[in-house]
Design a protein around this motif. Sequence first.
Motif, PDB file in Angstrom:
ATOM      1  N   GLU A  59       1.397  -1.299  -0.011  1.00 43.62           N
ATOM      2  CA  GLU A  59      -0.361   0.020  -0.657  1.00 43.62           C
ATOM      3  C   GLU A  59       0.844   1.489  -0.320  1.00 43.62           C
ATOM      4  OE1 GLU A  59      -2.854  -0.726   3.521  1.00 43.62           O
ATOM      5  OE2 GLU A  59      -4.208  -1.792   2.270  1.00 43.62           O
ATOM      6  N   ARG A  60       2.487   1.112   1.230  1.00 43.71           N
ATOM      7  CA  ARG A  60       3.420   2.371   0.867  1.00 43.71           C
ATOM      8  C   ARG A  60       3.724   2.079  -0.895  1.00 43.71           C
ATOM      9  NH1 ARG A  60       3.879  -0.066   5.868  1.00 43.71           N
ATOM     10  NH2 ARG A  60       6.210  -1.033   4.897  1.00 43.71           N
ATOM     11  N   GLN A  61       4.038   1.766  -1.301  1.00 46.64           N
ATOM     12  CA  GLN A  61       4.818   1.413  -2.411  1.00 46.64           C
ATOM     13  C   GLN A  61       3.298   1.904  -3.908  1.00 46.64           C
ATOM     14  OE1 GLN A  61       5.635  -2.527  -3.963  1.00 46.64           O
ATOM     15  NE2 GLN A  61       6.781  -1.983  -5.319  1.00 46.64           N
ATOM     16  N   ALA A  62       2.088   0.936  -3.183  1.00 46.80           N
ATOM     17  CA  ALA A  62       0.896   2.111  -4.405  1.00 46.80           C
ATOM     18  C   ALA A  62       1.051   3.719  -4.104  1.00 46.80           C
ATOM     19  CB  ALA A  62      -0.535   1.217  -4.086  1.00 46.80           C
ATOM     20  N   ALA A  63       0.664   3.943  -2.968  1.00 42.65           N
ATOM     21  CA  ALA A  63       0.801   5.381  -3.253  1.00 42.65           C
ATOM     22  C   ALA A  63       1.751   5.869  -3.317  1.00 42.65           C
ATOM     23  CB  ALA A  63       0.251   5.545  -0.939  1.00 42.65           C
ATOM     24  N   ALA A  64       2.951   5.987  -2.952  1.00 41.96           N
ATOM     25  CA  ALA A  64       4.526   6.395  -3.861  1.00 41.96           C
ATOM     26  C   ALA A  64       3.847   5.658  -5.196  1.00 41.96           C
ATOM     27  CB  ALA A  64       5.819   5.573  -3.013  1.00 41.96           C
ATOM     28  N   LEU A  65       3.550   5.334  -5.891  1.00 42.01           N
ATOM     29  CA  LEU A  65       3.865   5.075  -7.235  1.00 42.01           C
ATOM     30  C   LEU A  65       3.006   6.508  -8.064  1.00 42.01           C
ATOM     31  CD1 LEU A  65       4.077   1.534  -8.189  1.00 42.01           C
ATOM     32  CD2 LEU A  65       5.700   3.515  -9.083  1.00 42.01           C
ATOM     33  N   THR A  66       1.496   6.033  -7.294  1.00 35.86           N
ATOM     34  CA  THR A  66       0.252   6.918  -6.938  1.00 35.86           C
ATOM     35  C   THR A  66       0.787   8.630  -7.187  1.00 35.86           C
ATOM     36  OG1 THR A  66      -1.324   5.662  -6.501  1.00 35.86           O
ATOM     37  CG2 THR A  66      -1.985   8.309  -6.872  1.00 35.86           C
ATOM     38  N   GLU A  67       1.926   9.081  -6.434  1.00 39.50           N
ATOM     39  CA  GLU A  67       2.382  10.535  -6.246  1.00 39.50           C
ATOM     40  C   GLU A  67       2.872  11.030  -6.945  1.00 39.50           C
ATOM     41  OE1 GLU A  67       2.761  13.956  -5.219  1.00 39.50           O
ATOM     42  OE2 GLU A  67       1.243  12.963  -4.341  1.00 39.50           O
ATOM     43  N   GLN A  68       4.403   9.588  -7.632  1.00 40.87           N
ATOM     44  CA  GLN A  68       4.695   9.886  -8.677  1.00 40.87           C
ATOM     45  C   GLN A  68       4.046  10.509 -10.282  1.00 40.87           C
ATOM     46  OE1 GLN A  68       7.798   6.477  -9.137  1.00 40.87           O
ATOM     47  NE2 GLN A  68       8.904   7.095  -7.256  1.00 40.87           N
ATOM     48  N   ILE A  69       3.140   8.888  -9.899  1.00 37.47           N
ATOM     49  CA  ILE A  69       1.912   9.292 -11.411  1.00 37.47           C
ATOM     50  C   ILE A  69       1.585  10.903 -11.877  1.00 37.47           C
ATOM     51  CG2 ILE A  69       0.243   8.650 -12.850  1.00 37.47           C
ATOM     52  CD1 ILE A  69       1.145   5.879 -11.525  1.00 37.47           C
ATOM     53  N   GLU A  70       1.261  11.509 -10.423  1.00 32.84           N
ATOM     54  CA  GLU A  70       0.715  12.534 -10.804  1.00 32.84           C
ATOM     55  C   GLU A  70       1.534  13.993 -11.189  1.00 32.84           C
ATOM     56  OE1 GLU A  70      -2.184  15.384 -11.026  1.00 32.84           O
ATOM     57  OE2 GLU A  70      -2.404  13.087 -10.871  1.00 32.84           O
ATOM     58  N   ALA A 128       4.035  12.961 -13.141  1.00 29.08           N
ATOM     59  CA  ALA A 128       4.818  13.119 -13.816  1.00 29.08           C
ATOM     60  C   ALA A 128       3.670  14.228 -14.554  1.00 29.08           C
ATOM     61  CB  ALA A 128       5.309  11.420 -14.327  1.00 29.08           C
ATOM     62  N   ARG A 129       2.108  13.798 -14.538  1.00 27.34           N
ATOM     63  CA  ARG A 129       1.126  14.250 -15.059  1.00 27.34           C
ATOM     64  C   ARG A 129       0.963  15.460 -15.017  1.00 27.34           C
ATOM     65  NH1 ARG A 129      -3.335  16.389 -14.548  1.00 27.34           N
ATOM     66  NH2 ARG A 129      -3.127  17.015 -12.400  1.00 27.34           N
ATOM     67  N   ARG A 130       1.757  16.369 -14.332  1.00 28.99           N
ATOM     68  CA  ARG A 130       1.537  18.091 -13.843  1.00 28.99           C
ATOM     69  C   ARG A 130       3.127  18.202 -14.512  1.00 28.99           C
ATOM     70  NH1 ARG A 130       0.248  16.298  -7.804  1.00 28.99           N
ATOM     71  NH2 ARG A 130       2.355  16.684  -8.039  1.00 28.99           N
ATOM     72  N   ALA A 131       3.818  17.779 -14.855  1.00 31.42           N
ATOM     73  CA  ALA A 131       4.706  18.131 -15.292  1.00 31.42           C
ATOM     74  C   ALA A 131       5.129  17.921 -16.763  1.00 31.42           C
ATOM     75  CB  ALA A 131       6.224  16.955 -15.522  1.00 31.42           C
ATOM     76  N   GLU A 132       4.090  17.383 -17.112  1.00 32.69           N
ATOM     77  CA  GLU A 132       3.807  17.130 -18.816  1.00 32.69           C
ATOM     78  C   GLU A 132       2.697  17.966 -18.658  1.00 32.69           C
ATOM     79  OE1 GLU A 132       2.805  13.182 -20.088  1.00 32.69           O
ATOM     80  OE2 GLU A 132       5.042  12.129 -19.398  1.00 32.69           O
ATOM     81  N   HIS A 133       1.400  18.102 -18.232  1.00 26.85           N
ATOM     82  CA  HIS A 133       0.330  18.620 -18.236  1.00 26.85           C
ATOM     83  C   HIS A 133       1.314  20.938 -19.043  1.00 26.85           C
ATOM     84  CE1 HIS A 133      -3.091  21.124 -17.211  1.00 26.85           C
ATOM     85  NE2 HIS A 133      -3.562  21.053 -17.822  1.00 26.85           N
TER      86      HIS A 133
END
Length: 115
Positions: free
Chosen positions: A15-26, A28-33
Amino acid sequence: MATYQDLMSQKAALERQAAALTEQIETARRAEHSAVIARIKALMDEHGITLADLGRSKSPVKPAKAAKTGGTAGRKVAVKYRNTATGDTWSGRGLQPNWLKAALASGRKIEEFSV
């Protein structure tokens, strides 16, 4: 066979790993945006294109309907805080967004983000 405690420990780690990955995805999305918006603005400036030229003067988002009881429920409120690096915004209502919490935790002042 793993014990209940072992399985719960593994679950918590995942669950901690999933939360960290979700934050990384977000992130990256903001940076691309932000990069896409900057590129679009630069191209528009370079070619002298305005929003009117594109046939859009506003965002394509439909306006929210007001609730029957409140009259103002569901309406958008003005942005009060903006992260100039990513373009993220917050109206000042509800929970503070993660980007603002992180900035405040690192020692920055909320006034730095005022619009």
